[in-house]
Design an enzyme around this catalytic site. Structure first.
Site: not given
Ligand code: SAM
Length: 285
Positions: A66, A141, A160, A167
């Site tokens: 982070h 999204d 992130d 997705p």
């Molecule tokens: N630190 C982690 C890593 O490096 O793998 C990532 C942490 S965070 C939990 C990742 C987030 O990306 C998830 O909560 C997921 O729902 C989100 N995510 C994936 N695809 C997305 C999209 N198209 N739009 C917004 N959020 C998305």
């Protein structure tokens, strides 16, 4: 996956590696319209969140990721006022962004609200800034949000996201990078988590630099940092500048920062910019 003798093991099949944490119990399991989210109590890393079997956040080592996903890009930008975080549903990156007094507004955009709700329950320390008046949490999204965003309206974009599958796949592709460039103001910067320098230097990281430059970013730069709970234990983020050199940062401001950090310092920032020769060579070819 949970093994019989109380271990959570993430098999990183494409890399032929695995990471494990000894666990006390599984706490929750949710299949959302987007992904499978699980919460675990571990012996030595407190809480663990996994998404589709991949480690996302642990109480013990999330600070590395982070801090390095937020402070380098914010000290590289001359005056980061409007920030967008795409992904980041655990809200740890949001907390770090809002430590910067120049930030006037931060959009936190995650496709899956369940991630944030579980983080509020098990990682309340990461959600301590969610009520900051500068924070705006949206559950949509990020690819779509960026398509609809006005030109030259953002100073910093932080992606992130999960790995480039499901997705998150669209967050690693040309059209998304083109919208990021379009929506950034002149001098704007985006940063994206760019996976493992050891496992992905000549693939995901190299392709990310190419895609960013193809759409018109004038400068790109990868920074590396330790991240024990991610594949190979070594992670990276890649910055891209719109008419600004992202290898230079506001060093004095960083040295005089008004908030505490557990890992990030101006010297760590400077050293993270120095790519190890093997990686520099992979990115140069
Ligand atoms: N630190 C982690 C890593 O490096 O793998 C990532 C942490 S965070 C939990 C990742 C987030 O990306 C998830 O909560 C997921 O729902 C989100 N995510 C994936 N695809 C997305 C999209 N198209 N739009 C917004 N959020 C998305």
């Amino acid at each position: 996956m949970k093994t019989s003798n109380n271990w959570f093991i993430e098999h990183f099949d494409s890399g032929g590696t695995a990471f494990g944490l000894r666990i006390k119990q599984q706490l929750e399991s949710h299949q959302t319209p987007y992904q499978h989210i699980e919460m675990w109590e571990t012996d030595t890393f407190a809480y663990l969140m996994t998404i589709d079997g991949c480690t996302m956040v642990t109480s013990r080592d999330n600070f590395l990721y982070h801090e390095m996903m937020s402070h380098p890009v914010l000290f590289t930008h001359q005056r980061p006022e409007t920030v967008v975080i795409i992904g980041g549903g655990d809200c740890g990156t949001l907390r770090e962004v809002l430590r910067h007094p120049e930030v006037k507004h931060c959009y936190q955009i995650d496709i899956d609200e369940m991630v944030t709700r579980l983080s509020e329950k098990y990682f309340p320390e990461l959600c301590e800034s969610n009520q900051d008046p500068r924070a705006e949490l949206l559950f949509i999204d990020g690819v779509k949000w960026m398509q609809e965003r006005a030109d030259e309206s953002i100073d910093v974009i932080i992606v992130d996201s999960t790995d480039p599958v499901g997705p998150a796949e669209g967050l690693f592709e040309h059209p998304f990078f083109a919208h990021c460039l379009r929506t950034l103001k002149p001098g704007g910067i985006m940063v994206q988590q760019s996976e493992s320098p050891l496992l992905h230097g000549d693939s995901i990281i190299k392709t990310m630099h190419q895609n960013m430059r193809d759409v018109g970013f004038s400068s790109t730069q990868t920074l590396t940092f330790p991240q024990p709970s991610y594949p190979s234990g070594w992670w990276s983020c890649t910055m891209a500048g719109k008419g600004v050199d992202v290898s230079q940062f506001r060093k004095t401001a960083s040295q005089n920062k008004t908030f505490a950090t557990l890992y990030y310092t101006a010297d760590i920032h400077q050293s993270a910019l120095q790519l190890p020769p093997f990686l520099a060579a992979q990115l140069k070819d």
